[in-house]
Design a protein around this motif. Structure first.
Motif, PDB file in Angstrom:
ATOM      1  N   PHE A  12       0.883  -1.174   0.000  1.00 26.81           N
ATOM      2  CA  PHE A  12       0.000   0.000   0.000  1.00 26.81           C
ATOM      3  C   PHE A  12       0.913   1.215   0.000  1.00 26.81           C
ATOM      4  CE2 PHE A  12      -2.610  -3.333   1.669  1.00 26.81           C
ATOM      5  CZ  PHE A  12      -3.924  -3.024   1.323  1.00 26.81           C
ATOM      6  N   ALA A  13       0.860   2.014  -1.044  1.00 27.74           N
ATOM      7  CA  ALA A  13       1.758   3.169  -1.135  1.00 27.74           C
ATOM      8  C   ALA A  13       0.971   4.415  -1.496  1.00 27.74           C
ATOM      9  CB  ALA A  13       2.853   2.913  -2.171  1.00 27.74           C
ATOM     10  N   GLY A  14       1.277   5.504  -0.768  1.00 29.36           N
ATOM     11  CA  GLY A  14       0.613   6.768  -1.041  1.00 29.36           C
ATOM     12  C   GLY A  14       0.084   7.378   0.233  1.00 29.36           C
ATOM     13  N   PRO A  15      -0.311   8.642   0.170  1.00 30.71           N
ATOM     14  CA  PRO A  15      -0.855   9.300   1.368  1.00 30.71           C
ATOM     15  C   PRO A  15      -2.059   8.523   1.900  1.00 30.71           C
ATOM     16  CG  PRO A  15      -0.485  10.890  -0.412  1.00 30.71           C
ATOM     17  CD  PRO A  15      -0.274   9.531  -0.999  1.00 30.71           C
ATOM     18  N   GLY A  16      -2.048   8.274   3.207  1.00 28.03           N
ATOM     19  CA  GLY A  16      -3.165   7.542   3.812  1.00 28.03           C
ATOM     20  C   GLY A  16      -2.980   6.029   3.828  1.00 28.03           C
ATOM     21  N   ALA A  17      -1.783   5.567   3.421  1.00 23.19           N
ATOM     22  CA  ALA A  17      -1.557   4.107   3.384  1.00 23.19           C
ATOM     23  C   ALA A  17      -1.714   3.494   4.771  1.00 23.19           C
ATOM     24  CB  ALA A  17      -0.165   3.813   2.820  1.00 23.19           C
ATOM     25  N   LEU A  18      -1.142   4.143   5.779  1.00 24.79           N
ATOM     26  CA  LEU A  18      -1.204   3.591   7.146  1.00 24.79           C
ATOM     27  C   LEU A  18      -2.658   3.468   7.608  1.00 24.79           C
ATOM     28  CD1 LEU A  18       1.121   4.450  10.086  1.00 24.79           C
ATOM     29  CD2 LEU A  18      -1.345   4.338  10.458  1.00 24.79           C
ATOM     30  N   GLU A  19      -3.425   4.530   7.398  1.00 24.26           N
ATOM     31  CA  GLU A  19      -4.829   4.505   7.845  1.00 24.26           C
ATOM     32  C   GLU A  19      -5.614   3.432   7.079  1.00 24.26           C
ATOM     33  OE1 GLU A  19      -3.106   7.237   7.004  1.00 24.26           O
ATOM     34  OE2 GLU A  19      -2.874   8.104   9.002  1.00 24.26           O
ATOM     35  N   THR A  20      -5.316   3.297   5.784  1.00 35.16           N
ATOM     36  CA  THR A  20      -6.011   2.281   4.985  1.00 35.16           C
ATOM     37  C   THR A  20      -5.737   0.887   5.541  1.00 35.16           C
ATOM     38  OG1 THR A  20      -5.806   3.653   3.011  1.00 35.16           O
ATOM     39  CG2 THR A  20      -6.298   1.321   2.665  1.00 35.16           C
ATOM     40  N   VAL A  21      -4.450   0.601   5.761  1.00 35.18           N
ATOM     41  CA  VAL A  21      -4.098  -0.738   6.247  1.00 35.18           C
ATOM     42  C   VAL A  21      -4.628  -0.947   7.662  1.00 35.18           C
ATOM     43  CG1 VAL A  21      -2.203  -2.318   6.783  1.00 35.18           C
ATOM     44  CG2 VAL A  21      -2.074  -0.877   4.742  1.00 35.18           C
ATOM     45  N   ASN A  22      -4.587   0.091   8.477  1.00 41.36           N
ATOM     46  CA  ASN A  22      -5.079  -0.046   9.847  1.00 41.36           C
ATOM     47  C   ASN A  22      -6.569  -0.385   9.896  1.00 41.36           C
ATOM     48  OD1 ASN A  22      -3.286  -0.144  11.897  1.00 41.36           O
ATOM     49  ND2 ASN A  22      -3.551   1.981  12.575  1.00 41.36           N
ATOM     50  N   GLY A  23      -7.294  -0.022   8.841  1.00 43.49           N
ATOM     51  CA  GLY A  23      -8.702  -0.396   8.770  1.00 43.49           C
ATOM     52  C   GLY A  23      -8.907  -1.852   8.361  1.00 43.49           C
ATOM     53  N   LEU A  24      -7.815  -2.478   7.901  1.00 42.85           N
ATOM     54  CA  LEU A  24      -7.905  -3.867   7.427  1.00 42.85           C
ATOM     55  C   LEU A  24      -7.332  -4.871   8.419  1.00 42.85           C
ATOM     56  CD1 LEU A  24      -6.689  -3.356   3.721  1.00 42.85           C
ATOM     57  CD2 LEU A  24      -9.060  -3.623   4.506  1.00 42.85           C
ATOM     58  N   ILE A  25      -6.362  -4.437   9.220  1.00 40.90           N
ATOM     59  CA  ILE A  25      -5.684  -5.385  10.113  1.00 40.90           C
ATOM     60  C   ILE A  25      -6.062  -5.143  11.569  1.00 40.90           C
ATOM     61  CG2 ILE A  25      -3.724  -5.596   8.519  1.00 40.90           C
ATOM     62  CD1 ILE A  25      -2.053  -3.959  10.533  1.00 40.90           C
ATOM     63  N   SER A  26      -5.871  -6.198  12.377  1.00 41.76           N
ATOM     64  CA  SER A  26      -6.308  -6.139  13.774  1.00 41.76           C
ATOM     65  C   SER A  26      -5.300  -5.430  14.668  1.00 41.76           C
ATOM     66  CB  SER A  26      -6.530  -7.558  14.297  1.00 41.76           C
ATOM     67  OG  SER A  26      -5.299  -8.278  14.287  1.00 41.76           O
ATOM     68  N   ASN A  27      -4.027  -5.482  14.297  1.00 41.51           N
ATOM     69  CA  ASN A  27      -3.005  -4.809  15.097  1.00 41.51           C
ATOM     70  C   ASN A  27      -2.920  -3.341  14.682  1.00 41.51           C
ATOM     71  OD1 ASN A  27      -0.884  -4.472  16.969  1.00 41.51           O
ATOM     72  ND2 ASN A  27      -0.105  -6.511  16.502  1.00 41.51           N
ATOM     73  N   ASP A  28      -2.046  -2.571  15.340  1.00 43.86           N
ATOM     74  CA  ASP A  28      -2.083  -1.112  15.148  1.00 43.86           C
ATOM     75  C   ASP A  28      -0.745  -0.574  14.640  1.00 43.86           C
ATOM     76  OD1 ASP A  28      -2.633   1.540  15.207  1.00 43.86           O
ATOM     77  OD2 ASP A  28      -3.127   1.650  17.342  1.00 43.86           O
ATOM     78  N   LEU A  29      -0.746  -0.164  13.385  1.00 42.93           N
ATOM     79  CA  LEU A  29       0.468   0.380  12.780  1.00 42.93           C
ATOM     80  C   LEU A  29       0.809   1.766  13.312  1.00 42.93           C
ATOM     81  CD1 LEU A  29      -0.093  -0.618   9.066  1.00 42.93           C
ATOM     82  CD2 LEU A  29       1.772  -1.408  10.509  1.00 42.93           C
ATOM     83  N   ALA A  30      -0.159   2.435  13.950  1.00 40.53           N
ATOM     84  CA  ALA A  30       0.098   3.777  14.486  1.00 40.53           C
ATOM     85  C   ALA A  30       0.965   3.709  15.744  1.00 40.53           C
ATOM     86  CB  ALA A  30      -1.224   4.476  14.786  1.00 40.53           C
ATOM     87  N   ARG A  31       1.003   2.522  16.370  1.00 39.33           N
ATOM     88  CA  ARG A  31       1.771   2.396  17.615  1.00 39.33           C
ATOM     89  C   ARG A  31       3.225   2.058  17.378  1.00 39.33           C
ATOM     90  NH1 ARG A  31      -1.912  -0.644  22.139  1.00 39.33           N
ATOM     91  NH2 ARG A  31      -3.878   0.109  21.317  1.00 39.33           N
ATOM     92  N   ILE A  32       3.587   1.734  16.145  1.00 45.75           N
ATOM     93  CA  ILE A  32       4.978   1.359  15.896  1.00 45.75           C
ATOM     94  C   ILE A  32       5.654   2.432  15.057  1.00 45.75           C
ATOM     95  CG2 ILE A  32       4.531  -1.109  16.090  1.00 45.75           C
ATOM     96  CD1 ILE A  32       4.739  -1.236  12.973  1.00 45.75           C
ATOM     97  N   ALA A  33       6.982   2.369  15.034  1.00 43.74           N
ATOM     98  CA  ALA A  33       7.772   3.361  14.308  1.00 43.74           C
ATOM     99  C   ALA A  33       8.047   2.870  12.890  1.00 43.74           C
ATOM    100  CB  ALA A  33       9.089   3.579  15.044  1.00 43.74           C
ATOM    101  N   ASP A  34       8.486   3.768  12.040  1.00 45.60           N
ATOM    102  CA  ASP A  34       8.970   3.350  10.726  1.00 45.60           C
ATOM    103  C   ASP A  34      10.129   2.374  10.950  1.00 45.60           C
ATOM    104  OD1 ASP A  34       7.158   5.165   9.738  1.00 45.60           O
ATOM    105  OD2 ASP A  34       8.649   6.681   9.187  1.00 45.60           O
TER     106      ASP A  34
END
Lengths: 130, 360
Positions: B57-79
């Motif tokens: 998933f590449a582009g602005p909003g990729a993190l939010e898009t994936v976070n809506g699909l997966i159970s874990n939280d990409l916002a809590r981890i670092a690059d």
């Protein structure tokens, strides 16, 4: 080819068991090819001594890490001995399938069934074609 | 048509026994499952896992898009960090289990199971709100280097300081001159790396790892020991231990479900299930009688079928017949007993603490 480990003094089944026939008795195990196909044997389920079996009947099970495989009796008769050492050391089936890795001994009831077993040459041919 | 990884010929040259796995022609073992298992526990082993899929998933909003699909939280981890997560259906069951790599909030790579590659991609495409997924599966080969000697081996072949790559972190660099994602992840319970490279670099990377690993006694390893290694750790296998009909909470994977983050598919069902209480659970058990538990064997209590074995083996390191299976919650605590039906025999079993393998 290592699969060619097929002693000439034994009889074979198409299910990859061998039988060492002496008089009315036969010692039974699985072939080198069978153990090689199974991989590391980790468990052998043995039958009870005294059990009657018919030719082709499942009498026990060999399990490798991944697979379960049934053992089929090459002859009809009564099981008179089982190799209890395999319970503690199932890996003997891999290291020594034709001697220490024997599984059961049968006193067979119908000598005519011997004619239905394969000799080493026929078994070798079966492996080549499989 | 069976698919082949770039390493197919290399496996055959090494004498591997090949099997069909999820439509791929893969090595199940080279020498022996137990020898390969022990190489990974005590030294280092190499796995070809190029059959795994990758979705970007590449582009602005990729993190939010994936976070809506997966159970874990990409916002809590670092690059530069990765998370293990579920792609869940509306009922909280698994579409798949995945590892999501956060390169940046605008670039997320998801590694999916080979058996689910097409299904996952279609599902992500249908459910993604925002950035559209791109199937990158054909652009990556993947080699897992696993075992206590894995770090030393990889370090000898790269200028990247691997000591700076913590568990579930990754870096981009060259290993043996091959451009790689160097990820400190794995599926064996040992330290190690998963190296993602372009398919045309896979043979060079594999060969370099085998050559440089001679001093460590490196072994190429097949799917057989991958299964025994992960079973000893009680790591879930999709299609065995987790599937679309068992929820993440039932599978004991509540730790990859962040119910306090914004909406994701399956969240509502899991919130409700948590409130109502989880009625069945995935447990690890040892047989106390003779036999080996296998996938699909019934679990019995007082003669009645109450559950099912999902995975089982003779653990080469724990040296015991171990299994994983679903049982009613009242039988899920450590020390609970039940029977496993093995070819008509009821063999006693006891629930034990997992992982089965206790590391010193």
């Amino acid at each position: 080819m290592s699969d060619a480990n097929i002693p000439s003094n034994l009889k074979y089944t198409s299910d990859h068991e061998w039988a060492l026939v002496e008089g009315k008795k036969a010692v039974v195990g699985i072939t080198f090819h069978a153990q090689q196909t199974l991989g590391d044997v980790v468990y052998v389920e043995l039958p009870a001594v005294g059990r009657k079996v018919t030719k082709g009947e499942a009498f026990g099970t060999v399990e490798s890490v991944k697979a379960v495989s049934e053992l089929f009796s090459p002859l009809s008769g009564t099981i008179i001995r089982v190799n209890e050492d395999l319970t503690a050391e199932p890996e003997t089936l891999n290291s020594d399938p034709y001697t220490d890795g024997w599984i059961i001994e049968i006193e067979f009831s119908d000598s005519k069934e011997l004619n239905e077993l394969l000799d080493a040459a026929a078994y070798a041919k079966l492996l080549q074609n499989s | 048509m069976t698919r082949r990884t770039p390493l197919n010929e290399a496996h055959r040259a090494l004498g591997a026994r090949m099997v069909d796995f999820a439509g791929w022609d893969m090595p199940v073992q080279y020498s022996s499952v137990i020898a390969e298992h022990e190489a990974v526990r005590n030294g280092v082993g190499l796995f070809d896992v190029s059959h795994m899929g990758e979705v970007e998933f590449a582009g602005p909003g990729a993190l939010e898009t994936v976070n809506g699909l997966i159970s874990n939280d990409l916002a809590r981890i670092a690059d530069g960090q990765a998370v293990y997560a579920g792609l869940l259906n509306e009922q909280g069951g698994f579409v798949d289990d995945v590892v999501a790599y956060r390169f940046s909030p605008e670039r997320i790579l998801i590694c999916v199971n080979a058996s689910n590659r097409e299904k996952d991609f279609a599902w992500m495409k249908a459910h993604a709100r925002g950035v559209a997924p791109v199937d990158r599966g054909d652009e990556y080969a993947q080699i897992a280097v696993q075992g206590p000697k894995a770090a030393g081996l990889v370090q000898r072949l790269t200028k990247t300081d691997t000591s700076k790559i913590g568990t579930y972190r990754f870096a981009e660099g060259e290993v043996a001159g091959v451009r790689c994602i160097i990820s400190r992840t794995g599926y064996t319970g040992e330290d190690g790396f998963e190296l993602y490279c372009a398919p045309d670099g896979a043979v060079a990377l594999w060969t370099a790892l085998l050559d440089a690993g001679q001093q460590d006694g490196v072994k190429p390893c097949g799917l057989g020991c991958r299964d025994s290694l992960r079973t000893e750790m009680k790591y879930a296998l999709y299609g065995n231990d987790i599937d679309d009909s068992h929820t993440a909470l039932e599978a004991g994977l509540g730790w990859i479900v962040k119910l306090d983050k914004a909406a994701f598919i399956g969240k509502d069902a899991l919130v409700a299930q948590k409130a109502a209480g989880v009625k069945r659970k995935l447990v690890g058990f040892e047989l106390t009688g003779a036999g080996i538990p296998r996938h699909g064997y019934p679990i019995l209590k007082d003669g009645a079928r109450v559950g099912e074995v999902t995975s089982g083996t003779m653990g080469p390191s724990v040296k015991k017949p171990i299994g994983i299976g679903y049982v009613p919650a009242e039988l899920a605590s450590e020390g609970s007993t039940f029977d496993v039906e093995i070819r008509g025999r009821a063999v006693p079993a006891v629930v034990v603490k997992t992982p089965f393998l206790k590391k010193p």
